[in-house]
Design a protein around this motif. Structure first.
Motif, PDB file in Angstrom:
ATOM      1  N   GLN A 196       0.835  -1.203   0.000  1.00 35.82           N
ATOM      2  CA  GLN A 196       0.000   0.000   0.000  1.00 35.82           C
ATOM      3  C   GLN A 196       0.870   1.254   0.000  1.00 35.82           C
ATOM      4  OE1 GLN A 196      -2.389  -1.022   3.513  1.00 35.82           O
ATOM      5  NE2 GLN A 196      -4.218  -0.822   2.219  1.00 35.82           N
ATOM      6  N   ALA A 197       1.924   1.229   0.789  1.00 30.56           N
ATOM      7  CA  ALA A 197       2.818   2.386   0.857  1.00 30.56           C
ATOM      8  C   ALA A 197       3.473   2.624  -0.493  1.00 30.56           C
ATOM      9  CB  ALA A 197       3.877   2.166   1.941  1.00 30.56           C
ATOM     10  N   PHE A 198       3.921   1.548  -1.139  1.00 32.59           N
ATOM     11  CA  PHE A 198       4.545   1.701  -2.446  1.00 32.59           C
ATOM     12  C   PHE A 198       3.545   2.226  -3.480  1.00 32.59           C
ATOM     13  CE2 PHE A 198       5.243  -0.439  -6.627  1.00 32.59           C
ATOM     14  CZ  PHE A 198       6.282   0.380  -7.055  1.00 32.59           C
ATOM     15  N   LEU A 228      13.292   1.128  -5.350  1.00 23.37           N
ATOM     16  CA  LEU A 228      12.068   1.444  -6.088  1.00 23.37           C
ATOM     17  C   LEU A 228      11.949   2.932  -6.374  1.00 23.37           C
ATOM     18  CD1 LEU A 228       9.624  -0.842  -4.063  1.00 23.37           C
ATOM     19  CD2 LEU A 228      10.580  -1.291  -6.339  1.00 23.37           C
ATOM     20  N   PHE A 229      12.645   3.758  -5.573  1.00 20.66           N
ATOM     21  CA  PHE A 229      12.588   5.212  -5.727  1.00 20.66           C
ATOM     22  C   PHE A 229      13.989   5.793  -5.742  1.00 20.66           C
ATOM     23  CE2 PHE A 229       8.547   4.128  -3.724  1.00 20.66           C
ATOM     24  CZ  PHE A 229       7.642   4.868  -4.478  1.00 20.66           C
ATOM     25  N   ILE A 230      14.111   6.880  -6.468  1.00 19.86           N
ATOM     26  CA  ILE A 230      15.308   7.713  -6.385  1.00 19.86           C
ATOM     27  C   ILE A 230      14.938   8.908  -5.526  1.00 19.86           C
ATOM     28  CG2 ILE A 230      16.992   9.088  -7.662  1.00 19.86           C
ATOM     29  CD1 ILE A 230      16.369   7.327 -10.110  1.00 19.86           C
ATOM     30  N   ARG A 231      15.615   9.075  -4.392  1.00 19.76           N
ATOM     31  CA  ARG A 231      15.311  10.155  -3.467  1.00 19.76           C
ATOM     32  C   ARG A 231      16.091  11.400  -3.862  1.00 19.76           C
ATOM     33  NH1 ARG A 231      14.437   4.669  -2.005  1.00 19.76           N
ATOM     34  NH2 ARG A 231      13.354   4.533   0.021  1.00 19.76           N
ATOM     35  N   HIS A 232      15.391  12.470  -4.185  1.00 11.94           N
ATOM     36  CA  HIS A 232      16.010  13.768  -4.444  1.00 11.94           C
ATOM     37  C   HIS A 232      15.805  14.648  -3.215  1.00 11.94           C
ATOM     38  CE1 HIS A 232      16.315  12.496  -8.632  1.00 11.94           C
ATOM     39  NE2 HIS A 232      15.021  12.193  -8.592  1.00 11.94           N
ATOM     40  N   ALA A 233      16.373  15.812  -3.242  1.00  9.67           N
ATOM     41  CA  ALA A 233      16.286  16.698  -2.075  1.00  9.67           C
ATOM     42  C   ALA A 233      14.842  17.008  -1.711  1.00  9.67           C
ATOM     43  CB  ALA A 233      17.063  17.986  -2.339  1.00  9.67           C
ATOM     44  N   ARG A 291       2.203   6.484  -6.918  1.00  8.74           N
ATOM     45  CA  ARG A 291       1.168   7.230  -7.634  1.00  8.74           C
ATOM     46  C   ARG A 291       1.292   8.723  -7.391  1.00  8.74           C
ATOM     47  NH1 ARG A 291      -3.363   7.834  -5.073  1.00  8.74           N
ATOM     48  NH2 ARG A 291      -3.125   5.799  -4.057  1.00  8.74           N
ATOM     49  N   THR A 292       1.618   9.109  -6.161  1.00  8.21           N
ATOM     50  CA  THR A 292       1.699  10.537  -5.816  1.00  8.21           C
ATOM     51  C   THR A 292       3.113  11.097  -5.914  1.00  8.21           C
ATOM     52  OG1 THR A 292       2.052  10.042  -3.451  1.00  8.21           O
ATOM     53  CG2 THR A 292      -0.235  10.258  -4.221  1.00  8.21           C
ATOM     54  N   LEU A 293       4.107  10.180  -5.978  1.00 11.12           N
ATOM     55  CA  LEU A 293       5.524  10.578  -5.942  1.00 11.12           C
ATOM     56  C   LEU A 293       5.807  11.481  -4.752  1.00 11.12           C
ATOM     57  CD1 LEU A 293       6.300  11.117  -9.749  1.00 11.12           C
ATOM     58  CD2 LEU A 293       6.869   9.153  -8.284  1.00 11.12           C
ATOM     59  N   SER A 294       5.255  11.056  -3.603  1.00 11.50           N
ATOM     60  CA  SER A 294       5.447  11.823  -2.374  1.00 11.50           C
ATOM     61  C   SER A 294       5.186  10.915  -1.183  1.00 11.50           C
ATOM     62  CB  SER A 294       4.504  13.026  -2.334  1.00 11.50           C
ATOM     63  OG  SER A 294       4.504  13.609  -1.045  1.00 11.50           O
ATOM     64  N   SER A 343       7.331   9.388   7.939  1.00 15.43           N
ATOM     65  CA  SER A 343       8.439   8.505   8.303  1.00 15.43           C
ATOM     66  C   SER A 343       8.009   7.040   8.266  1.00 15.43           C
ATOM     67  CB  SER A 343       8.967   8.862   9.694  1.00 15.43           C
ATOM     68  OG  SER A 343       7.953   8.726  10.675  1.00 15.43           O
ATOM     69  N   ALA A 344       6.726   6.757   8.566  1.00 14.40           N
ATOM     70  CA  ALA A 344       6.233   5.379   8.504  1.00 14.40           C
ATOM     71  C   ALA A 344       6.229   4.889   7.055  1.00 14.40           C
ATOM     72  CB  ALA A 344       4.830   5.291   9.098  1.00 14.40           C
ATOM     73  N   ILE A 345       5.834   5.757   6.133  1.00 16.19           N
ATOM     74  CA  ILE A 345       5.863   5.389   4.715  1.00 16.19           C
ATOM     75  C   ILE A 345       7.296   5.131   4.281  1.00 16.19           C
ATOM     76  CG2 ILE A 345       5.440   6.207   2.363  1.00 16.19           C
ATOM     77  CD1 ILE A 345       2.904   5.464   3.772  1.00 16.19           C
ATOM     78  N   SER A 346       8.198   6.024   4.673  1.00 16.23           N
ATOM     79  CA  SER A 346       9.604   5.874   4.292  1.00 16.23           C
ATOM     80  C   SER A 346      10.182   4.567   4.812  1.00 16.23           C
ATOM     81  CB  SER A 346      10.403   7.058   4.826  1.00 16.23           C
ATOM     82  OG  SER A 346      11.763   6.940   4.477  1.00 16.23           O
ATOM     83  N   GLN A 347       9.818   4.214   6.058  1.00 15.75           N
ATOM     84  CA  GLN A 347      10.336   2.977   6.639  1.00 15.75           C
ATOM     85  C   GLN A 347       9.782   1.755   5.901  1.00 15.75           C
ATOM     86  OE1 GLN A 347       9.115   2.202  10.675  1.00 15.75           O
ATOM     87  NE2 GLN A 347      10.885   0.912  11.093  1.00 15.75           N
ATOM     88  N   ARG A 348       8.504   1.774   5.562  1.00 16.45           N
ATOM     89  CA  ARG A 348       7.898   0.643   4.855  1.00 16.45           C
ATOM     90  C   ARG A 348       8.519   0.469   3.470  1.00 16.45           C
ATOM     91  NH1 ARG A 348       1.480   1.706   6.441  1.00 16.45           N
ATOM     92  NH2 ARG A 348       1.802   1.503   8.715  1.00 16.45           N
TER      93      ARG A 348
END
Length: 286
Positions: free
Chosen positions: A11-13, A51-56, A18-21, A34-39
């Protein structure tokens, strides 16, 4: 088969992809950013790929993330559809019935009105369906269909045999003293019916009668045109209601080879308010 990751991670992914956020995904799922980031981190560790490239200040999906996201979304869609098919709408959702415009106007409306008077606390919703479809993808409890009843996986209750007879505006009906008086008038046809004007005219001995013709793809349109004095429609007797709008000038009618049928999904138990509405409709059949 590989063991699937926990649903919460998926679900988090899906939400983040979908929102790119991570923030908006957290708001949507009622958890913190932070819970989404951890999942997502745990999901990436399980899969062995980012699965993601983290930008600033933003996110983009990796090539693997872009390739996998549609599959995850499709899985959630199929799960939602399967849940709706078996369990139906939410318990407090309106009782929803689907029918063609003609059935709604000429058969369902008075019965819906009487039910609403008896049980005004029960919310009702009517949606339009012109051609037979399945119940997946819509929160539909009941549907009135027209046909031979060859629909697998549906509970079916006939609304009675019917016959087709000419109907028209009262002023026009007053001039039609016999079937032969139809000569030269406009006959309104509904596409798709197995019994139509040729059958009725043949039964009346008028198969060679000269007339004008107008075709529509819905019965509601032919009945509307007939009510406006545009011509004579061939209608089911069960749909002829207010004599101030439409009149059947002749007794002759052709038996319909199909019928109106109240249906619901076989796999799904009706919610109590939907069952009450189902029983109310059946109680009105003569």
């Amino acid at each position: 088969m590989a063991r699937l990751p926990p649903v919460a991670w998926l679900q988090a992914f899906e939400a983040a992809g979908r929102t790119l956020s991570f923030t908006r995904a957290g708001e949507e799922l009622a958890v913190t950013q932070s819970a989404i980031s951890q999942r997502i981190r745990m999901l990436e560790a399980r899969l062995g790929q980012d699965l993601f490239i983290r930008h600033a200040r933003s996110l983009t999906l990796t090539e693997a993330g872009r390739a996998w996201l549609p599959s995850v979304q499709d899985a959630f869609d199929r799960l939602a559809h399967g849940t709706a098919e078996v369990f139906g709408p939410e318990p407090d959702a309106p009782v929803t019935i689907r029918a063609t415009p003609a059935i709604q106007q000429f058969w369902l409306a008075p019965r819906l009105q009487s039910f609403h008077r008896q049980q005004p606390e029960t919310p009702l919703r009517v949606v339009t369906g012109v051609w037979a479809d399945d119940f997946i993808g819509e929160d539909v409890d009941l549907e009135i269909r027209y046909g031979a009843g060859d629909w697998p996986h549906l509970v079916q209750q006939s609304l009675g045999t019917d016959a087709l007879t000419p109907v028209c505006a009262p002023a026009l009906a007053a001039t039609l003293t016999a079937p032969s008086a139809l000569t030269g008038h406009t006959l309104l046809h509904t596409a798709g019916f197995t019994v139509g004007w040729p059958d009725w005219l043949d039964a009346a001995g008028l198969s060679e009668m000269p007339a004008r013709h107008l075709w529509c793809d819905t019965q509601s349109m032919t009945l509307r045109l007939a009510a406006q004095g545009c011509g004579i429609a061939l209608a089911h007797r069960g749909l002829v209601g207010d004599p101030q709008i439409l009149v059947a000038p002749f007794e002759l009618a052709c038996p319909a080879r199909q019928q109106f049928v109240l249906t619901r999904p076989e796999r799904r138990s009706l919610r109590p308010p939907a069952e009450r509405f189902w029983n109310h409709l059946l109680a009105t059949i003569d």
